[in-house]
Design a protein around this motif. Structure first.
Motif, PDB file in Angstrom:
ATOM      1  N   ALA A 157      -3.399  -6.949   7.884  1.00  0.00           N
ATOM      2  CA  ALA A 157      -3.444  -5.819   8.827  1.00  0.00           C
ATOM      3  C   ALA A 157      -2.146  -5.017   8.780  1.00  0.00           C
ATOM      4  O   ALA A 157      -1.112  -5.489   8.302  1.00  0.00           O
ATOM      5  N   ALA A 158      -2.229  -3.795   9.294  1.00  0.00           N
ATOM      6  CA  ALA A 158      -1.034  -2.996   9.566  1.00  0.00           C
ATOM      7  C   ALA A 158      -0.657  -3.270  11.018  1.00  0.00           C
ATOM      8  O   ALA A 158      -1.511  -3.213  11.909  1.00  0.00           O
ATOM      9  N   GLN A 159       0.618  -3.582  11.267  1.00  0.00           N
ATOM     10  CA  GLN A 159       1.017  -3.999  12.607  1.00  0.00           C
ATOM     11  C   GLN A 159       2.183  -3.171  13.136  1.00  0.00           C
ATOM     12  O   GLN A 159       3.127  -2.858  12.402  1.00  0.00           O
ATOM     13  N   VAL A 160       2.087  -2.829  14.428  1.00  0.00           N
ATOM     14  CA  VAL A 160       3.176  -2.162  15.141  1.00  0.00           C
ATOM     15  C   VAL A 160       3.647  -3.114  16.227  1.00  0.00           C
ATOM     16  O   VAL A 160       2.836  -3.669  16.974  1.00  0.00           O
ATOM     17  N   PHE A 161       4.953  -3.322  16.316  1.00  0.00           N
ATOM     18  CA  PHE A 161       5.516  -4.268  17.277  1.00  0.00           C
ATOM     19  C   PHE A 161       6.477  -3.539  18.199  1.00  0.00           C
ATOM     20  O   PHE A 161       7.470  -2.962  17.749  1.00  0.00           O
ATOM     21  N   VAL A 162       6.181  -3.570  19.507  1.00  0.00           N
ATOM     22  CA  VAL A 162       7.033  -2.932  20.507  1.00  0.00           C
ATOM     23  C   VAL A 162       7.716  -4.023  21.329  1.00  0.00           C
ATOM     24  O   VAL A 162       7.050  -4.947  21.826  1.00  0.00           O
ATOM     25  N   SER A 163       9.026  -3.941  21.462  1.00  0.00           N
ATOM     26  CA  SER A 163       9.758  -4.901  22.279  1.00  0.00           C
ATOM     27  C   SER A 163      11.047  -4.270  22.766  1.00  0.00           C
ATOM     28  O   SER A 163      11.663  -3.464  22.069  1.00  0.00           O
ATOM     29  N   HIS A 164      11.450  -4.651  24.002  1.00  0.00           N
ATOM     30  CA  HIS A 164      12.754  -4.236  24.502  1.00  0.00           C
ATOM     31  C   HIS A 164      13.848  -5.173  24.005  1.00  0.00           C
ATOM     32  O   HIS A 164      15.036  -4.878  24.161  1.00  0.00           O
ATOM     33  N   ARG A 165      13.437  -6.313  23.433  1.00  0.00           N
ATOM     34  CA  ARG A 165      14.415  -7.277  22.939  1.00  0.00           C
ATOM     35  C   ARG A 165      14.784  -6.914  21.498  1.00  0.00           C
ATOM     36  O   ARG A 165      14.023  -7.152  20.564  1.00  0.00           O
ATOM     37  N   LEU A 166      15.948  -6.332  21.339  1.00  0.00           N
ATOM     38  CA  LEU A 166      16.330  -5.794  20.041  1.00  0.00           C
ATOM     39  C   LEU A 166      16.517  -6.891  19.001  1.00  0.00           C
ATOM     40  O   LEU A 166      16.302  -6.655  17.804  1.00  0.00           O
ATOM     41  N   ASP A 167      16.898  -8.092  19.424  1.00  0.00           N
ATOM     42  CA  ASP A 167      17.035  -9.185  18.459  1.00  0.00           C
ATOM     43  C   ASP A 167      15.691  -9.535  17.839  1.00  0.00           C
ATOM     44  O   ASP A 167      15.608  -9.934  16.673  1.00  0.00           O
TER      45      ASP A 167
ATOM     46  N   THR B  36       0.843  -1.185   0.000  1.00  0.00           N
ATOM     47  CA  THR B  36       0.000   0.000   0.000  1.00  0.00           C
ATOM     48  C   THR B  36       0.880   1.237   0.000  1.00  0.00           C
ATOM     49  O   THR B  36       1.840   1.318   0.746  1.00  0.00           O
ATOM     50  N   HIS B  37       0.572   2.186  -0.870  1.00  0.00           N
ATOM     51  CA  HIS B  37       1.347   3.431  -0.911  1.00  0.00           C
ATOM     52  C   HIS B  37       0.864   4.399   0.154  1.00  0.00           C
ATOM     53  O   HIS B  37       1.655   5.128   0.734  1.00  0.00           O
ATOM     54  N   ALA B  38      -0.424   4.398   0.425  1.00  0.00           N
ATOM     55  CA  ALA B  38      -0.973   5.305   1.434  1.00  0.00           C
ATOM     56  C   ALA B  38      -0.941   4.638   2.802  1.00  0.00           C
ATOM     57  O   ALA B  38      -1.381   3.503   2.950  1.00  0.00           O
ATOM     58  N   PRO B  39      -0.433   5.318   3.842  1.00  0.00           N
ATOM     59  CA  PRO B  39      -0.442   4.743   5.189  1.00  0.00           C
ATOM     60  C   PRO B  39      -1.873   4.529   5.679  1.00  0.00           C
ATOM     61  O   PRO B  39      -2.767   5.330   5.391  1.00  0.00           O
ATOM     62  N   LEU B  40      -2.072   3.458   6.441  1.00  0.00           N
ATOM     63  CA  LEU B  40      -3.385   3.212   7.030  1.00  0.00           C
ATOM     64  C   LEU B  40      -3.592   4.083   8.261  1.00  0.00           C
ATOM     65  O   LEU B  40      -4.658   4.642   8.474  1.00  0.00           O
ATOM     66  N   LEU B  41      -2.544   4.203   9.084  1.00  0.00           N
ATOM     67  CA  LEU B  41      -2.609   5.044  10.281  1.00  0.00           C
ATOM     68  C   LEU B  41      -1.408   5.978  10.278  1.00  0.00           C
ATOM     69  O   LEU B  41      -0.280   5.562  10.010  1.00  0.00           O
ATOM     70  N   GLN B  42      -1.672   7.255  10.565  1.00  0.00           N
ATOM     71  CA  GLN B  42      -0.608   8.253  10.609  1.00  0.00           C
ATOM     72  C   GLN B  42      -0.704   9.062  11.897  1.00  0.00           C
ATOM     73  O   GLN B  42      -1.806   9.419  12.346  1.00  0.00           O
ATOM     74  N   ALA B  43       0.441   9.338  12.486  1.00  0.00           N
ATOM     75  CA  ALA B  43       0.536  10.287  13.594  1.00  0.00           C
ATOM     76  C   ALA B  43       1.295  11.495  13.077  1.00  0.00           C
ATOM     77  O   ALA B  43       2.335  11.346  12.432  1.00  0.00           O
ATOM     78  N   ARG B  44       0.775  12.682  13.342  1.00  0.00           N
ATOM     79  CA  ARG B  44       1.393  13.906  12.851  1.00  0.00           C
ATOM     80  C   ARG B  44       1.619  14.891  13.997  1.00  0.00           C
ATOM     81  O   ARG B  44       0.679  15.419  14.575  1.00  0.00           O
ATOM     82  N   ASP B  45       2.894  15.058  14.356  1.00  0.00           N
ATOM     83  CA  ASP B  45       3.302  16.034  15.389  1.00  0.00           C
ATOM     84  C   ASP B  45       2.510  15.844  16.689  1.00  0.00           C
ATOM     85  O   ASP B  45       2.036  16.807  17.304  1.00  0.00           O
ATOM     86  N   ILE B  46       2.387  14.589  17.138  1.00  0.00           N
ATOM     87  CA  ILE B  46       1.645  14.277  18.362  1.00  0.00           C
ATOM     88  C   ILE B  46       2.439  14.723  19.581  1.00  0.00           C
ATOM     89  O   ILE B  46       3.637  14.465  19.703  1.00  0.00           O
ATOM     90  N   VAL B  47       1.742  15.390  20.501  1.00  0.00           N
ATOM     91  CA  VAL B  47       2.349  15.877  21.747  1.00  0.00           C
ATOM     92  C   VAL B  47       1.469  15.439  22.924  1.00  0.00           C
ATOM     93  O   VAL B  47       0.235  15.536  22.849  1.00  0.00           O
ATOM     94  N   LYS B  48       2.109  14.934  24.011  1.00  0.00           N
ATOM     95  CA  LYS B  48       1.368  14.554  25.209  1.00  0.00           C
ATOM     96  C   LYS B  48       2.243  14.750  26.438  1.00  0.00           C
ATOM     97  O   LYS B  48       3.374  14.280  26.496  1.00  0.00           O
ATOM     98  N   SER B  49       1.676  15.470  27.433  1.00  0.00           N
ATOM     99  CA  SER B  49       2.379  15.700  28.699  1.00  0.00           C
ATOM    100  C   SER B  49       1.522  15.221  29.861  1.00  0.00           C
ATOM    101  O   SER B  49       0.289  15.208  29.784  1.00  0.00           O
ATOM    102  N   PHE B  50       2.205  14.823  30.932  1.00  0.00           N
ATOM    103  CA  PHE B  50       1.547  14.488  32.193  1.00  0.00           C
ATOM    104  C   PHE B  50       2.105  15.441  33.242  1.00  0.00           C
ATOM    105  O   PHE B  50       3.153  15.185  33.833  1.00  0.00           O
ATOM    106  N   GLY B  51       1.417  16.551  33.443  1.00  0.00           N
ATOM    107  CA  GLY B  51       1.959  17.579  34.319  1.00  0.00           C
ATOM    108  C   GLY B  51       3.265  18.083  33.743  1.00  0.00           C
ATOM    109  O   GLY B  51       3.349  18.435  32.558  1.00  0.00           O
TER     110      GLY B  51
END
Length: 510
Positions: free
Chosen positions: A206-216, A8-23
Motif C-alpha cells: 500500500a501507499a501510506q501516509v503517517f501523521v504524528s505530533h511525535r517528531l521522533d 513506483t515512478h507514478a504516484p498512486l494518490l496526488q493532491a494538486r493545489d488543494i484549497v479548503k476554507s471554513f468560513g
C-alpha cells in the motif's frame, strides 16, 4: 511474504493545489503532494497547519473548494467516506472505528457482509477463512474468531490496517492508500514498536501516509516527509533521518522548539489544597497524598496504573470511592462533578472529544458550560458576559479563533485544549486535574499550555498533572507520585537543578 519493496515512478494518490476554507478560516491554502506505493510519507505541522483537513479531503469526508485529487492517474472527486474506501483510500483514525463486541473477522469485513452472504445467510466460516488467509500472508498472529474487545489496543490498530487491505482486495484493488491519523497517540513504546513493524511489513502492499505530533516517530518510520505550515507545504524532505527534531520543528514554525523548565514553587502556603488518605475506588486503592497551593503534583504510571481513574475520582470529590478526601481542610458534603465544580475544582479529560469539547458549539458556549452544569437550579447566562469571557480567553491564552462565535470543532487540537483550560480559568478554579493535557498537540501548542499552567500556579492554583509523557512530568512537576497497579509506589521531590531521570521513573512504574 516477501520484503521486497515495490518502487513506483507514478504516484498512486496526488493532491494538486488543494484549497479548503471554513468560513473565514483558511485551513488549506494550496497544498500539492504525492503518495506512492513502497513508502511511508510523513506529514507534520503544528496544530492548525492543515494536516487533519488534508486527510479529510483525501478520504472523502470533505470536498475541496478548488484544486484536484488524482488517484491512479485519473482526476477524482469523492462525495463521501464510503466512496473513497470503495475506490481504495482508507483512513485509520486516532479513535478506533471498530465494534468491540464483534469478532476480529466480522470487523475486518464490516459493511462488506454481502460478499459472504448466500440465500440471506452470512457464512461466518468463509469470513474467518478469508481473514486467516490474509493474516497468514502478513504474518499476523491473531485469532479471527476472537472477540475484538479481548485484543490489546495495538493489536486492534493492526486489525484496522488489515481491514483496509482485505476490503481493498475484496473490491479488486491491488494497492490501497492508508492514511494513519495519529495512530500511536494511545500506545506504549512497546506497542508502538509492534505497530511500526507491521507498517513496515506492508510497505509493498500500500501507499501510506503517517501523521504524528511525535517528531521522533516521523524520523524513525517515514521514508519521506512533507512539512505543513498555515495550510501550505513549506518543505519536502527526502530523508527525514538526516534531520533532528529541533530542525524539523524549525521547519514547522520558523524557530527552534523551546524546552520548558518549571521555576521552583514560590507559594509559601502550607495548608494543603487537597488531602487524600486511604482513598480507594475503582482502579486505585489506599492513596494518600497532598497538593499544596501553587504546586504541580505530577502523577506518572503506565496505561492501566490507575492514574486516570484517580484523577476523575478527585474531580468528583470521591464519588463511588472510600477513604478521606479534603479540599482546603474540609470534607465536602456532596460528591459528583457538579459538586467538584462548586468546590473550585476543574478537570481536563484525556479524551477531549468524548468528555471535553462539544464540537458543534461555539467557543463562548463551550467556555461557559461548567457554570451552567454546576448550577443547583435554573441558570441564566448573560450573553454579553459570555462573549466578554470568551474574548478575554482568546486574547490571554492565544487561542487561534476568528472570534467567540467560532465553532470549537473548527479549531485545531491545541486550541481546543486551550478552550478547555479557559473554562476553569474563567470560573476561577483553584485545583485543576489535568489528564494528559498536551496529548495530540504539537510542540508549539505544548509550550503555550505549559506557560498557561505556570502562570496559574504563580496565582496559587494547584495542579494534579497526570501524563504519559515522562519529559512533561519531569519538567513541569514540583513533586511526582508514581503509580503501579492502582497504588502509589514512590513519591519524588523534583529539584529543578538536578531532576530525577526517566530511567528512575520507569523503574518505579514497571
Amino acid at each position: 511474504m516477501t520484503d521486497v519493496i515495490i518502487e513506483t515512478h507514478a504516484p498512486l494518490l496526488q493532491a494538486r493545489d488543494i484549497v479548503k476554507s471554513f468560513g473565514p478560516v483558511k485551513a488549506v491554502r494550496s497544498i500539492s503532494l504525492d503518495v506512492r506505493v513502497g513508502e511511508v510519507l510523513g506529514l507534520v505541522g503544528e496544530n492548525g497547519a492543515g494536516k487533519s483537513t488534508l486527510l479529510s479531503l483525501m478520504s472523502g469526508t470533505l470536498a475541496p473548494d478548488s484544486g484536484e485529487l488524482m488517484f491512479n492517474g485519473s482526476t477524482t472527486q469523492f462525495d463521501s467516506y464510503r466512496a473513497a474506501t470503495e475506490s481504495g483510500i482508507f483512513r485509520i483514525f486516532q479513535h478506533q472505528a471498530l465494534v468491540p463486541n464483534m469478532t476480529v473477522a466480522e470487523n475486518v469485513y464490516l459493511a462488506h457482509e454481502k460478499a459472504f452472504t448466500r440465500f440471506g445467510i452470512i457464512s461466518q466460516r468463509r469470513m474467518v477463512q478469508k481473514t486467516q488467509e490474509i493474516f497468514d500472508e502478513l504474518s499476523v498472529d491473531l485469532d479471527p474468531t476472537a472477540e475484538l474487545d479481548s485484543l490489546k489496543f495495538a493489536e486492534r490498530q493492526v486489525v484496522e490496517i488489515v481491514r483496509s487491505l482485505a476490503q481493498a482486495r475484496l473490491l479488486g484493488i491491488t494497492h490501497p492508500v492508508i492514511l494513519h491519523d495519529e495512530p500511536t497517540s494511545a500506545l506504549s513504546r512497546e506497542q508502538i514498536e509492534f505497530f511500526f513493524d507491521f507498517v513496515r511489513r506492508i510497505k509493498n502492499q500500500a501507499a501510506q501516509v503517517f501523521v504524528s505530533h511525535r517528531l521522533d516517530e516521523i524520523i524513525e518510520l517515514c521514508d519521506r516527509m512533507v512539512v505543513l505550515k498555515d495550510g501550505t507545504v513549506v518543505s519536502v524532505q527526502n530523508d527525514p533521518t538526516a534531520l533532528t527534531e529541533k530542525e524539523i520543528h524549525s521547519l514547522m514554525v520558523g524557530r527552534e522548539a523551546e524546552r520548558h523548565t518549571r521555576a521552583a514553587r514560590t507559594n509559601d502556603e502550607t495548608e494543603p489544597r487537597l488531602e487524600l488518605s486511604g482513598f480507594t475506588g475503582e482502579g486505585f486503592s489506599d492513596i494518600s497524598l497532598q497538593i499544596l497551593p501553587g504546586e504541580v503534583l505530577g502523577v506518572a504510571g503506565v496505561v492501566g496504573s490507575g492514574k486516570s481513574d484517580l484523577g476523575r475520582a478527585v474531580f468528583e470529590l470521591g464519588q463511588g470511592a472510600t477513604g478521606t478526601l479534603k479540599v482546603n481542610g474540609v470534607e465536602p458534603a456532596r460528591q459528583g462533578s457538579r459538586a467538584g465544580i462548586r468546590s473550585s475544582l476543574g478537570y481536563v479529560s484525556n479524551e477531549r472529544h468524548r468528555d471535553g469539547i462539544i464540537a458543534g458549539m461555539s467557543v463562548s458556549h463551550n467556555i461557559s458550560l461548567p457554570e451552567i452544569g454546576a448550577a443547583l437550579g435554573p441558570v441564566i447566562v448573560s450573553g454579553n458576559r459570555e462573549t466578554t469571557n470568551a474574548d478575554t480567553a482568546i486574547k490571554d491564552l492565544n487561542i487561534k479563533a476568528p472570534g467567540p462565535d467560532t465553532l470549537v470543532g473548527n479549531l485545531s487540537g491545541g486550541n481546543q485544549q486551550k478552550v478547555l483550560l479557559a473554562r476553569w480559568i474563567t470560573l476561577g478554579s483553584k485545583l485543576l486535574v489535568l489528564d494528559n493535557p498536551t496529548n495530540g498537540v504539537d510542540v508549539g501548542a505544548k509550550a503555550e499550555i505549559y506557560r498557561i499552567i505556570e502562570g496559574l500556579t504563580q496565582q496559587g492554583v494547584s495542579v494534579m498533572l497526570i501524563s504519559d509523557d515522562l519529559p512533561e512530568i519531569l519538567s513541569m512537576s514540583d513533586r511526582i507520585v508514581v503509580m503501579k497497579d492502582g497504588k502509589v509506589t514512590s513519591t519524588v521531590a523534583v529539584d529543578v537543578t538536578a531532576p530525577p531521570s526517566e530511567v528512575d521513573l520507569v523503574a518505579a512504574m514497571v
